[in-house]
Write a protein that holds these residues in place. Structure first.
Motif, PDB file in Angstrom:
ATOM      1  N   ALA A  41       0.829  -1.203   0.000  1.00  0.00           N
ATOM      2  CA  ALA A  41       0.000   0.000   0.000  1.00  0.00           C
ATOM      3  C   ALA A  41       0.866   1.256   0.000  1.00  0.00           C
ATOM      4  O   ALA A  41       0.601   2.216  -0.743  1.00  0.00           O
ATOM      5  CB  ALA A  41      -0.926  -0.007   1.218  1.00  0.00           C
ATOM      6  N   PHE A  42       1.918   1.257   0.828  1.00  0.00           N
ATOM      7  CA  PHE A  42       2.817   2.410   0.894  1.00  0.00           C
ATOM      8  C   PHE A  42       3.499   2.653  -0.454  1.00  0.00           C
ATOM      9  O   PHE A  42       3.484   3.766  -0.983  1.00  0.00           O
ATOM     10  CB  PHE A  42       3.886   2.191   1.969  1.00  0.00           C
ATOM     11  N   ARG A  43       4.133   1.606  -0.991  1.00  0.00           N
ATOM     12  CA  ARG A  43       4.934   1.789  -2.200  1.00  0.00           C
ATOM     13  C   ARG A  43       4.061   2.102  -3.408  1.00  0.00           C
ATOM     14  O   ARG A  43       4.427   2.938  -4.244  1.00  0.00           O
ATOM     15  CB  ARG A  43       5.805   0.562  -2.472  1.00  0.00           C
ATOM     16  N   LEU A  44       2.890   1.490  -3.515  1.00  0.00           N
ATOM     17  CA  LEU A  44       1.997   1.740  -4.651  1.00  0.00           C
ATOM     18  C   LEU A  44       1.390   3.136  -4.577  1.00  0.00           C
ATOM     19  O   LEU A  44       1.288   3.835  -5.597  1.00  0.00           O
ATOM     20  CB  LEU A  44       0.896   0.677  -4.694  1.00  0.00           C
ATOM     21  N   SER A  45       1.003   3.559  -3.360  1.00  0.00           N
ATOM     22  CA  SER A  45       0.413   4.890  -3.199  1.00  0.00           C
ATOM     23  C   SER A  45       1.437   5.984  -3.495  1.00  0.00           C
ATOM     24  O   SER A  45       1.136   6.969  -4.183  1.00  0.00           O
ATOM     25  CB  SER A  45      -0.131   5.056  -1.774  1.00  0.00           C
ATOM     26  N   PHE A  46       2.643   5.821  -2.972  1.00  0.00           N
ATOM     27  CA  PHE A  46       3.706   6.797  -3.213  1.00  0.00           C
ATOM     28  C   PHE A  46       4.016   6.861  -4.711  1.00  0.00           C
ATOM     29  O   PHE A  46       4.225   7.955  -5.268  1.00  0.00           O
ATOM     30  CB  PHE A  46       4.960   6.413  -2.427  1.00  0.00           C
ATOM     31  N   ALA A  47       4.040   5.699  -5.374  1.00  0.00           N
ATOM     32  CA  ALA A  47       4.302   5.662  -6.814  1.00  0.00           C
ATOM     33  C   ALA A  47       3.203   6.385  -7.586  1.00  0.00           C
ATOM     34  O   ALA A  47       3.479   7.111  -8.554  1.00  0.00           O
ATOM     35  CB  ALA A  47       4.418   4.206  -7.286  1.00  0.00           C
ATOM     36  N   CYS A  48       1.952   6.216  -7.172  1.00  0.00           N
ATOM     37  CA  CYS A  48       0.834   6.905  -7.828  1.00  0.00           C
ATOM     38  C   CYS A  48       0.965   8.418  -7.703  1.00  0.00           C
ATOM     39  O   CYS A  48       0.769   9.158  -8.678  1.00  0.00           O
ATOM     40  CB  CYS A  48      -0.494   6.459  -7.210  1.00  0.00           C
TER      41      CYS A  48
END
Length: 306
Positions: A41-48
């Motif tokens: 969730a952290f890495r995907l949200s930051f990437a978005c």
């Protein structure tokens, strides 16, 4: 011009392959402090957020077609990344890399099923050689079938679905927007599962934070966006063979951090993987041309003698 685009496409797949190769060790390390789905969730949200900042002007071009196609890719990515993250807690990074790369085996058959276009023999041969080489490079201990092994192989099947859908959708849709919607879909699903599965991490060490940022920026935002652009010109089966070299890079990274040591087995594995790329990409046609040239030269000499 066409040849240049094909070369560029392959480079756009090789670069994320290296980046993803670094992710196995970091993911296993970070998950000592952050549960798998919270990390996702952290890495995907930051990437978005990063992609939205970079492509703010392109957001207005998102349409229903991009949304549902990106969502399909995102569901496959979420499933693949989630199962891989669960499995890596119980197996080594090298074994995880090898088993995840099983998408290299699944992809040609999925492509055949959905498009009814049979891949060339050389691509099937390349798949077999590549998986053999990856096995030689990645597997260290006795290989036994455990739950974590099966979970990671299942992640490979979902990754194959993600690569196949990307190969089909990027032909007529903006690769950048597809990547953004894909990551957004996977991020939302990750937050839902993470919150349902357990509490938010009470404390996260600074080292884990920076490793998560690395996973978000390079392994997620840059990696999956480059993959989408690369698959515009590279066939799904060839893309699978190229990207599966991430397992080799995973072992190299482990060696740099003192987790692996170069052996004859690893050296042979590298050679086999290099051979698989040559077979898959060329079909050994250069040997046929060489033989044809030798026959032509022999014919010219015979004619002169006569």
């Amino acid at each position: 011009m066409v040849r240049k685009r094909e070369v560029l496409g392959r480079m756009q797949l090789i670069i994320p392959s290296f980046i993803w190769g670094t992710s196995y060790l970091f993911t296993k390390t970070v998950q000592q402090y952050i549960p798998p789905f919270y990390l996702m969730a952290f890495r995907l949200s930051f990437a978005c957020i990063l992609l939205m900042m970079i492509g703010a002007r392109q957001l207005k071009r998102i349409n229903p077609g991009v949304i549902w196609r990106g969502a399909v890719m995102g569901i496959c990515l979420f499933g693949g990344l989630g199962l891989q993250s669960i499995g890596i807690n119980s197996i080594s990074p090298g074994t995880s890399a090898f088993l995840s790369a099983s998408y290299c085996v699944f992809l040609p058959f999925l492509y055949w099923i959905f498009t009814r276009r049979r891949p060339e023999w050389s691509q099937f041969a390349g798949v077999i050689l590549c998986m053999t080489g990856i096995g030689l490079v990645s597997l260290r201990e006795g290989f036994t079938v455990a739950a974590a092994d099966l979970i990671t192989v299942a992640s490979g099947l979902l990754y194959a679905g993600q690569m196949l859908s990307a190969a089909i959708f990027v032909k007529k849709n903006d690769p950048f927007l597809l990547s953004l919607v894909q990551l957004m879909t996977a991020a939302v699903l990750s937050w839902i599962v993470a919150v349902s599965a357990g509490p938010f991490p009470a404390e996260i060490p600074e080292e884990a934070v920076w490793q998560t940022v690395y996973l978000a920026v390079f392994c997620t935002a840059i990696g999956y966006t480059l993959q989408n652009f690369g698959q515009i010109t590279v066939s799904p089966t060839a893309a699978g063979v190229i990207v599966s070299t991430e397992a080799v890079f995973a072992v190299l990274v482990s060696m740099l951090f003192g987790e692996e040591h170069l052996s004859l087995q690893i050296a042979i594995g590298f050679a086999v993987i290099f051979m698989s790329l040559i077979v898959s990409e060329t079909g050994l046609k250069f040997l046929k041309r060489k033989k044809a040239g030798e026959n032509k030269s022999k014919q010219i000499i015979d004619d002169k003698i006569k």
